[in-house]
Every structure is written in structure tokens, then in C-alpha cells.
Scaffold this motif. Structure first.
Motif, PDB file in Angstrom:
ATOM      1  N   CYS A   1      42.734  35.676  36.302  1.00 23.02           N
ATOM      2  CA  CYS A   1      43.231  36.876  36.986  1.00 23.02           C
ATOM      3  C   CYS A   1      42.328  37.274  38.148  1.00 23.02           C
ATOM      4  O   CYS A   1      42.817  37.739  39.195  1.00 23.02           O
ATOM      5  CB  CYS A   1      43.368  38.026  35.991  1.00 23.02           C
ATOM      6  SG  CYS A   1      44.763  37.830  34.840  1.00 23.02           S
ATOM      7  N   ARG A   2      41.028  37.093  37.991  1.00 23.31           N
ATOM      8  CA  ARG A   2      40.117  37.408  39.094  1.00 23.31           C
ATOM      9  C   ARG A   2      40.377  36.477  40.278  1.00 23.31           C
ATOM     10  O   ARG A   2      40.445  36.920  41.427  1.00 23.31           O
ATOM     11  CB  ARG A   2      38.660  37.296  38.638  1.00 23.31           C
ATOM     12  CG  ARG A   2      37.670  37.721  39.724  1.00 23.31           C
ATOM     13  CD  ARG A   2      36.234  37.546  39.298  1.00 23.31           C
ATOM     14  NE  ARG A   2      35.872  36.151  39.127  1.00 23.31           N
ATOM     15  CZ  ARG A   2      35.722  35.541  37.951  1.00 23.31           C
ATOM     16  NH1 ARG A   2      35.888  36.220  36.829  1.00 23.31           N
ATOM     17  NH2 ARG A   2      35.396  34.259  37.881  1.00 23.31           N
ATOM     18  N   GLU A   3      40.530  35.199  40.003  1.00 24.08           N
ATOM     19  CA  GLU A   3      40.765  34.226  41.068  1.00 24.08           C
ATOM     20  C   GLU A   3      42.071  34.501  41.800  1.00 24.08           C
ATOM     21  O   GLU A   3      42.157  34.346  43.021  1.00 24.08           O
ATOM     22  CB  GLU A   3      40.779  32.809  40.485  1.00 24.08           C
ATOM     23  CG  GLU A   3      39.419  32.340  39.988  1.00 24.08           C
ATOM     24  CD  GLU A   3      39.507  31.083  39.121  1.00 24.08           C
ATOM     25  OE1 GLU A   3      40.625  30.518  39.028  1.00 24.08           O
ATOM     26  OE2 GLU A   3      38.479  30.689  38.541  1.00 24.08           O
ATOM     27  N   LYS A   4      43.082  34.944  41.050  1.00 21.07           N
ATOM     28  CA  LYS A   4      44.396  35.181  41.653  1.00 21.07           C
ATOM     29  C   LYS A   4      44.619  36.647  42.016  1.00 21.07           C
ATOM     30  O   LYS A   4      45.711  37.018  42.461  1.00 21.07           O
ATOM     31  CB  LYS A   4      45.492  34.700  40.692  1.00 21.07           C
ATOM     32  CG  LYS A   4      45.433  33.201  40.423  1.00 21.07           C
ATOM     33  CD  LYS A   4      46.552  32.730  39.534  1.00 21.07           C
ATOM     34  CE  LYS A   4      46.481  31.217  39.330  1.00 21.07           C
ATOM     35  NZ  LYS A   4      46.618  30.460  40.612  1.00 21.07           N
TER      36      LYS A   4
ATOM     37  N   PHE B   1      32.403  58.871  39.801  1.00 21.41           N
ATOM     38  CA  PHE B   1      33.213  58.092  38.860  1.00 21.41           C
ATOM     39  C   PHE B   1      33.663  56.781  39.496  1.00 21.41           C
ATOM     40  O   PHE B   1      33.596  55.709  38.875  1.00 21.41           O
ATOM     41  CB  PHE B   1      34.452  58.881  38.427  1.00 21.41           C
ATOM     42  CG  PHE B   1      34.172  60.132  37.644  1.00 21.41           C
ATOM     43  CD1 PHE B   1      32.995  60.279  36.928  1.00 21.41           C
ATOM     44  CD2 PHE B   1      35.097  61.164  37.602  1.00 21.41           C
ATOM     45  CE1 PHE B   1      32.725  61.422  36.209  1.00 21.41           C
ATOM     46  CE2 PHE B   1      34.846  62.321  36.882  1.00 21.41           C
ATOM     47  CZ  PHE B   1      33.659  62.459  36.183  1.00 21.41           C
ATOM     48  N   LEU B   2      34.128  56.866  40.742  1.00 15.82           N
ATOM     49  CA  LEU B   2      34.599  55.673  41.436  1.00 15.82           C
ATOM     50  C   LEU B   2      33.463  54.683  41.685  1.00 15.82           C
ATOM     51  O   LEU B   2      33.654  53.469  41.580  1.00 15.82           O
ATOM     52  CB  LEU B   2      35.251  56.070  42.764  1.00 15.82           C
ATOM     53  CG  LEU B   2      36.588  56.825  42.643  1.00 15.82           C
ATOM     54  CD1 LEU B   2      36.990  57.420  43.995  1.00 15.82           C
ATOM     55  CD2 LEU B   2      37.680  55.912  42.120  1.00 15.82           C
TER      56      LEU B   2
ATOM     57  N   ALA C   1      30.874  49.458  40.142  1.00 13.07           N
ATOM     58  CA  ALA C   1      29.703  48.716  39.654  1.00 13.07           C
ATOM     59  C   ALA C   1      30.120  47.697  38.600  1.00 13.07           C
ATOM     60  O   ALA C   1      29.542  46.601  38.524  1.00 13.07           O
ATOM     61  CB  ALA C   1      28.679  49.698  39.086  1.00 13.07           C
ATOM     62  N   PHE C   2      31.092  48.045  37.778  1.00 12.03           N
ATOM     63  CA  PHE C   2      31.578  47.130  36.747  1.00 12.03           C
ATOM     64  C   PHE C   2      32.709  46.236  37.254  1.00 12.03           C
ATOM     65  O   PHE C   2      32.871  45.112  36.793  1.00 12.03           O
ATOM     66  CB  PHE C   2      32.093  47.926  35.538  1.00 12.03           C
ATOM     67  CG  PHE C   2      31.022  48.401  34.607  1.00 12.03           C
ATOM     68  CD1 PHE C   2      30.695  47.674  33.467  1.00 12.03           C
ATOM     69  CD2 PHE C   2      30.348  49.581  34.841  1.00 12.03           C
ATOM     70  CE1 PHE C   2      29.715  48.110  32.593  1.00 12.03           C
ATOM     71  CE2 PHE C   2      29.364  50.038  33.973  1.00 12.03           C
ATOM     72  CZ  PHE C   2      29.040  49.296  32.843  1.00 12.03           C
ATOM     73  N   ASP C   3      33.521  46.754  38.169  1.00 14.59           N
ATOM     74  CA  ASP C   3      34.766  46.086  38.560  1.00 14.59           C
ATOM     75  C   ASP C   3      34.978  46.257  40.066  1.00 14.59           C
ATOM     76  O   ASP C   3      35.777  47.081  40.496  1.00 14.59           O
ATOM     77  CB  ASP C   3      35.920  46.712  37.756  1.00 14.59           C
ATOM     78  CG  ASP C   3      37.277  46.119  38.077  1.00 14.59           C
ATOM     79  OD1 ASP C   3      37.315  45.003  38.621  1.00 14.59           O
ATOM     80  OD2 ASP C   3      38.296  46.782  37.775  1.00 14.59           O
ATOM     81  N   PRO C   4      34.259  45.487  40.880  1.00 19.82           N
ATOM     82  CA  PRO C   4      34.276  45.687  42.337  1.00 19.82           C
ATOM     83  C   PRO C   4      35.662  45.597  42.964  1.00 19.82           C
ATOM     84  O   PRO C   4      35.952  46.303  43.932  1.00 19.82           O
ATOM     85  CB  PRO C   4      33.371  44.558  42.859  1.00 19.82           C
ATOM     86  CG  PRO C   4      32.516  44.171  41.695  1.00 19.82           C
ATOM     87  CD  PRO C   4      33.347  44.398  40.473  1.00 19.82           C
TER      88      PRO C   4
END
Length: 492
Positions: free
Chosen positions: A68-71, A446-447, A452-455
Motif C-alpha cells: 500500500c505504501r508503494e502504491k 496533532f498533525l 512523524a509516524f505516517d508522513p
């Protein structure tokens, strides 16, 4: 038509890639197979996902995330789907990652009083598995027979005994999770504290936006020798609300302290025959647990406080069966609402206990304003409200009025110093209400944490954290005293 074809092509490409890493039975993409995943317990909001995956081990979870990250495909993690805020509602061109098949209890350590479980293990199954050791897992949401520990971690779930024993965050020692980078991270540990930043507390309650849980270490506690519960009746909801504050002010921390108004009691009693006083305007359920001597003393102290607070009647359970019967009504309040209304909208906010009577009076006024009934069920001890707004979706405009009713309840919670959620989470239901509670600086923080976890914002995007532009829009819709909540933001 072009958009539909694009999604179809994207779906086919994603399914081909997934089939190289997962067995075919772990991938769902036909509409009849994905339909059960279109919503969680907040069924008013629905969206068919592009693909659903049901991984059977951690390596498959990592493979799904990497693909999913790649696509650049968004992922919505999902537990049992019992959540009530729309936190697991899919995205049209995204993937639902269900942890239902990660349902093994890995290890029970009766001496350390811990259990290591996969996220798909049901909440109640943990207590059932450790019962022979005289232990149990304390957080007990009303849906505990079905909800899973992974979902509990996502929402920081509580339950009727959270006043004394705490929420999920107080009963989870460690979490193993996969980030959107495909990295395995372990937060917390087997000791009372862990080195470094307390990211475990950040992760619990993050609603699947920071990582996908694959393993949880929970704390177990000894089963109390005995437990008894008082059912106290009041001829006025304000007296009932004030009685809650009186119990806590007396230095008593009950194992459970719940409140139901007359509407709730009357809808529940025919459903479960719990023995409720249906003539009372409000009832309190006050539980004590511990040794026989401790319980006897605490029941006597609570009875005296309740009588002084204006209780018109007290009934005390004299057996375990009777105690469970008293609680059965509270536990079944949500399904019982279906007996008196075609639909209901369950809200979730938290207030300081001292303002309970004020908020109850406010909700009564809102019933008149919106022309809808509201059954009030509370985790009264910690001020967590669950108003059930009753409506008929078949009548034009009623659901919209129910939404506005709910939003105003949350605004009242914030006004008296409370919060917009206690244990159900924000999801899509309360995303606008975040704009009422938090400043632009807080939302920016929050954003930043999310990035930081999910760029790339691929994990449960558009949930729980509103954009600043969205808050500006919401501010224009709900102007307070002639000024906007976020006057510095662009107005477009």
C-alpha cells in the motif's frame, strides 16, 4: 464513468500485488464480500472499500503495508467493527486491513499477571482464558463479548468498571505495531516504566492513525473475593447527578458507578428484566468489590451517602446472579433502544462530575429544541456521558436534527470543562467537534505527531484530526458571540 474505471483498474492492480504475498482467501474485493465492511457500529455513515484484507500473521501485515505504501493506497485498520464513531469507516479507493484472524492468545504469565495477545482476541476471551488462575482483564466495554483488544487499544476503551480500574491505557503494558514504513516497533514493556518517551500512551487511543497493532501485552488483576451492587432510585435526575458527586466526595471509589434516567430504565426493563425501578426519574448502580468485610463496609457507607443525597429507594444485590442481573440492564442499554425507536444516535462526551446536573438539564432543554427524545446512560463516576438520541431515519430531516442535537451536547460538554469523547473516539462522527475544543496550535501539534509516524498520511486519513481549513468552515457555520473560533485562518 472515468472515475469508476480508474478505481477498477487501481483495484485490479492492488489485488494482483496482494495475491503475490497473501493467500487468495485473505483478499476480498467483490462487492458482496466487502459490503459487511462498509461501516462500523456507526451505521449511519457507510462507504464500500476498494479491497479488504484479512492477514493471518504479522509478516502478512507487513506485506500489505509495504504494498500500500508503494502504491500510495490508504489503509483503514479494523477490529471487530463494534466502534461507535466511524473510526473504521472505509475509504472508497482504500484498503481495509482487518485484524480479525490475528486472534491467538500467545502467552499467559500468571505470576507476572500479564497476557500477551494478538489484536483480534476478544476482550472477554482474555478474562475467560485466565479465569482458572483467579485473574481477569479489567476494562469491560458493553460490547466486550464481541469487541477485540486491538480495537480497544485504538479507542482507549473503558467500561462500567473503569472508575476504579481504569481505561485501556491503564491496563496495557506494551504494544507491538507496524508503522506505515513497514517497521516493527515495540512500545512500553514488562516493567512499570520504559526508557525514553512514553509513546505507548500516545499510541493508545490513536484510532489506527499511527500504526497497525499486531500484539498487545495486558495487565491482569486478581478477581475480587466478592462484589455487590446497590440500585438507588431518585425522583429527580438532578438529585441523581448530585448523588454521584457526593459518593466521590465522601472518599469512596466504587468499582462501578453508573446512572440511567427513566427513559433508559423503561426501555431496558422489558428487554432483560433487570429488576429496575421504572418509576424512578433516575437510578444509580453503585458496585463495591473486594473482601467480604470490605464490601460490607463500603456498601453501608455508600447507602448512607445515597440516602442523604435524596434516594427514594435502595436495593442491594444479595447474590452473584442478582448482581449480574442488575448490570445486565446497563450493559444492554444500546440494543434495548431499538425497542422504542427505529434508530438511535449514541453520543459520547465527558464532563466534570460536579456539572452533571447542569448538563442533564441542558439535554432536557435540547429535547424540546430539536423535537427528539434522549435516553441518558452514563459512566457517572468518571463523568462519561452516553446520551442516546432517538429518531426515525425514514422521516425527512430527523437524522440531521439528531446530528445537530449531538453536536450541541458536545459543545455543552466542552463549555463546562469537559471533552468531546470519553471512550468511543473521534472517528468521523466528532471530527467537526474537535474544532470546538482545540485551538489551531493544538491541531497543528496533532498533525505534526501524525506526520512523524505516517508522513504520507496513508493510515486512516481524514479521521480524528480535522484540517485547519475544515475548522474554519465549521467556525463559519457555528459563529459564537459574533466571532469565529479560528479568525486567523483563510475564509474561502
Amino acid at each position: 464513468m472515468e472515475a469508476s474505471l480508474a478505481i477498477s483498474s487501481r483495484q485490479q492492480d492492488l489485488v494482483r500485488a496482494l495475491r503475490q504475498q497473501l493467500p487468495a482467501h485473505c483478499i476480498l474485493y467483490d462487492e458482496e464480500d466487502t459490503r459487511p465492511y462498509e461501516c462500523d457500529g456507526l451505521a449511519a455513515y457507510r462507504q464500500l472499500p476498494m479491497v479488504v484484507t484479512l492477514p493471518e500473521n504479522e509478516s502478512q501485515v507487513i506485506s500489505i503495508i509495504n504494498i500500500c505504501r508503494e502504491k500510495q493506497v490508504a489503509i483503514v485498520p479494523r477490529g471487530a467493527g463494534t466502534g461507535l464513531s466511524g473510526g473504521a469507516m472505509p475509504i472508497a479507493d482504500g484498503l481495509v486491513l482487518s485484524t480479525a484472524k490475528l486472534n491467538k492468545i500467545i502467552k499467559i504469565d500468571a505470576y507476572a499477571r500479564t497476557a500477551v495477545v494478538q489484536p483480534g482476541v476478544r476482550n472477554l476471551a482474555i478474562s475467560e482464558a485466565v479465569s482458572a488462575h483467579g485473574l481477569y482483564y479489567a476494562p469491560d466495554p458493553s460490547s466486550q463479548i464481541a469487541c477485540t483488544i486491538g480495537g480497544n487499544v485504538a479507542e482507549n476503551s473503558g467500561g462500567v468498571h473503569c472508575l476504579k480500574y481504569g481505561l485501556t491505557v491503564h491496563n496495557v503494558m506494551a504494544v507491538r505495531a507496524i508503522t506505515m514504513e513497514g517497521e516493527v516497533i515495540e512500545l512500553g514493556g514488562g516493567a512499570l516504566d520504559a526508557p525514553g518517551l512514553d509513546l505507548l500512551a500516545v499510541f493508545i487511543g490513536s484510532e489506527g492513525m499511527l500504526g497497525v497493532v499486531t500484539e498487545v501485552t495486558v495487565k491482569l488483576i486478581p478477581k475480587p473475593q466478592t462484589a455487590r451492587v446497590i440500585m438507588a432510585s431518585f425522583d429527580d435526575v438532578v438529585k441523581g447527578g448530585n448523588a454521584v458527586a457526593s459518593v466521590i466526595a465522601a472518599g469512596i471509589i466504587p468499582a462501578g458507578l453508573e446512572m440511567m434516567d427513566k427513559t433508559s430504565s423503561r426501555m431496558v426493563e422489558p428487554f432483560v428484566q433487570a429488576g429496575y425501578d421504572t418509576d424512578a426519574e433516575a437510578i444509580l448502580l453503585c458496585e463495591s468489590d473486594g473482601t467480604i468485610e470490605e464490601v460490607e463496609e463500603e456498601i453501608a457507607r455508600m447507602s448512607a451517602v445515597l440516602e442523604q443525597a435524596g434516594a427514594t429507594a435502595l436495593a442491594v444485590s444479595n447474590s452473584e446472579a442478582e448482581r449480574l442481573r442488575f448490570w445486565s440492564g446497563r450493559k444492554n442499554a444500546f440494543p434495548a433502544a431499538g425497542r422504542i425507536s427505529p434508530d438511535y444516535y449514541c453520543m459520547d462526551g465527558t464532563i466534570p462530575r460536579k456539572h452533571m446536573a447542569q448538563v442533564l438539564i441542558g439535554i432536557t432543554a435540547m429535547e424540546e429544541k430539536y423535537g427528539l427524545r434522549c435516553a441518558n446512560v452514563f459512566h457517572a463516576g468518571d463523568g462519561n456521558l452516553h446520551p442516546l438520541i432517538l429518531f426515525d431515519a425514514n422521516k425527512e430531516g430527523e437524522f440531521h436534527r439528531a446530528e445537530e442535537f449531538g453536536a450541541e451536547i458536545l459543545e455543552l460538554c466542552v463549555k463546562v470543562g469537559g471533552t468531546i469523547t470519553g471512550e468511543h473516539g473521534v472517528g468521523i462522527e466528532k471530527i467537526n467537534s474537535m474544532c470546538v475544543q482545540f485551538s489551531s496550535e493544538e491541531i497543528t501539534a496533532f498533525l505534526d505527531l501524525k506526520r512523524a509516524f505516517d508522513p504520507d498520511a496513508l493510515l486512516n486519513p481524514d479521521k480524528a484530526i480535522p484540517t485547519l481549513h475544515r475548522c474554519a468552515e465549521y467556525g463559519r457555520m457555528h459563529v459564537k458571540r459574533g466571532s469565529l473560533k479560528f479568525p486567523d485562518l483563510p475564509r474561502f
